[in-house]
Write an enzyme that holds these catalytic residues in place. Sequence first.
Site, PDB file in Angstrom:
ATOM      1  N   GLY A   1      -8.580 -11.330 -10.559  1.00 18.12           N
ATOM      2  CA  GLY A   1      -8.760 -10.315  -9.529  1.00 18.12           C
ATOM      3  C   GLY A   1      -7.716  -9.222  -9.483  1.00 18.12           C
TER       4      GLY A   1
ATOM      5  N   LYS B   1      -8.151  -6.376  11.288  1.00 14.24           N
ATOM      6  CA  LYS B   1      -9.333  -5.976  10.517  1.00 14.24           C
ATOM      7  C   LYS B   1     -10.624  -6.081  11.322  1.00 14.24           C
ATOM      8  CE  LYS B   1      -7.533  -7.012   5.897  1.00 14.24           C
ATOM      9  NZ  LYS B   1      -7.801  -7.706   4.617  1.00 14.24           N
TER      10      LYS B   1
ATOM     11  N   ARG C   1     -18.238 -24.424   0.955  1.00 16.46           N
ATOM     12  CA  ARG C   1     -17.922 -25.804   1.315  1.00 16.46           C
ATOM     13  C   ARG C   1     -18.718 -26.241   2.538  1.00 16.46           C
ATOM     14  NH1 ARG C   1     -11.717 -26.724   2.266  1.00 16.46           N
ATOM     15  NH2 ARG C   1     -12.207 -25.074   3.783  1.00 16.46           N
ATOM     16  N   THR C   2     -18.908 -25.314   3.493  1.00 17.26           N
ATOM     17  CA  THR C   2     -19.793 -25.545   4.629  1.00 17.26           C
ATOM     18  C   THR C   2     -21.066 -24.749   4.375  1.00 17.26           C
ATOM     19  OG1 THR C   2     -17.864 -25.715   6.090  1.00 17.26           O
ATOM     20  CG2 THR C   2     -20.010 -25.412   7.150  1.00 17.26           C
TER      21      THR C   2
ATOM     22  N   ASN D   1     -10.804  -2.757   6.121  1.00 14.97           N
ATOM     23  CA  ASN D   1      -9.426  -2.740   5.617  1.00 14.97           C
ATOM     24  C   ASN D   1      -9.006  -1.340   5.208  1.00 14.97           C
ATOM     25  OD1 ASN D   1     -10.829  -2.418   3.204  1.00 14.97           O
ATOM     26  ND2 ASN D   1      -9.485  -3.785   2.052  1.00 14.97           N
TER      27      ASN D   1
ATOM     28  N   ALA E   1     -12.795 -12.863   2.146  1.00 17.10           N
ATOM     29  CA  ALA E   1     -12.882 -12.114   0.894  1.00 17.10           C
ATOM     30  C   ALA E   1     -14.231 -12.329   0.219  1.00 17.10           C
ATOM     31  CB  ALA E   1     -11.752 -12.520  -0.040  1.00 17.10           C
TER      32      ALA E   1
ATOM     33  N   SER F   1       0.803  -1.228   0.000  1.00 18.92           N
ATOM     34  CA  SER F   1       0.000   0.000   0.000  1.00 18.92           C
ATOM     35  C   SER F   1       0.837   1.280   0.000  1.00 18.92           C
ATOM     36  CB  SER F   1      -0.960   0.009   1.191  1.00 18.92           C
ATOM     37  OG  SER F   1      -1.927  -1.000   1.060  1.00 18.92           O
TER      38      SER F   1
ATOM     39  N   THR G   1      -4.502  -3.987   7.923  1.00 22.14           N
ATOM     40  CA  THR G   1      -4.195  -5.337   7.474  1.00 22.14           C
ATOM     41  C   THR G   1      -4.192  -6.283   8.665  1.00 22.14           C
ATOM     42  OG1 THR G   1      -2.663  -6.645   6.130  1.00 22.14           O
ATOM     43  CG2 THR G   1      -1.677  -5.008   7.603  1.00 22.14           C
TER      44      THR G   1
END
Length: 304
Positions: free
Chosen positions: A266, A87, A172-173, A108, A152, A37, A83
């Site tokens: 991304g 956060k 996934r869960t 963030n 994210a 940054s 960071t």
Amino acid sequence: MTPNAALFPGLIDNPVVLETGRYAAILGLAPSKGARSPLLWNAAFAAAGIDARMVPMDVPLDRLPALVAALKADARFLGGAVTMPHKQAILPHLDRVEPEAAAIGAVNALYRDGDALVGANTDGAGALSQLEDLTGGALAGKRVLLVGTGGAGCAVAAYLAGRVAALALANRTPRTAADLAARLGKGVVALPGPVTAADLAGIDILVNGSSVGFASGPAGSPLGPDTDALLAALPAGALVYDIIYQPAETDLLARARARGLKTANGLGMNLDQAVIAFDKSNPGAYPGSPGRDALRRVMAEAGK
């Protein structure tokens, strides 16, 4: 405290000397050891002729409240970035948190609003900006399926909710996706299990918001070993978007491209996170859409 004086001795672990009239900061456990940054922000300050610098501030968790209070009290502090691992921990020490960041449960980015210090989350904002560009501003009419509702993915979902025609979440869960959908409301639904061809049949944009993708081969696809068959269920004009940008083409994107689908990674999201955060802390420095494009170019060049 005057310029050229050490900033907050005893509160941060790395020495920081202020050599400009104002400053921004990135707060974390050890951002002085390679955070990107400051490189981007300082290029933007220089290009705009602003007498300011972004500095890294290494702060342990037990000193974070005192540092935030000191930053808030110092009118020279413009804002900056947050960071790991702060956060979530920084939330109760801020005056206000933007609604999306509150829904995500993490910030963030910081910016000053008068005497108040405000928290934002530009992870999702960066993805939203990129998807708007990729759809030519027609995102509001799109049906989106987001895979992965961790940190994210949660941020991306919070910014898409209410801004697209329909948003489905898969994880996934499944319970994690269901909990997030309930928090976001706004017509967001969670899939009860793994993604199926029927789930993808009416989707305009498939987003990978998970960390699955760093690995190569089928293990690197968030859709699992049936990725090719599942991608075949997407409409021909669908977009497959992966928040990962290292590697530049993940297994998911390679397979989608092979099927003739539009793909994007991304990298632009990562850049726009910094662009949006800078814009919040320095309103008017790069005004309007032309200014935003100029800021993107400056930061992109600095990050090469």
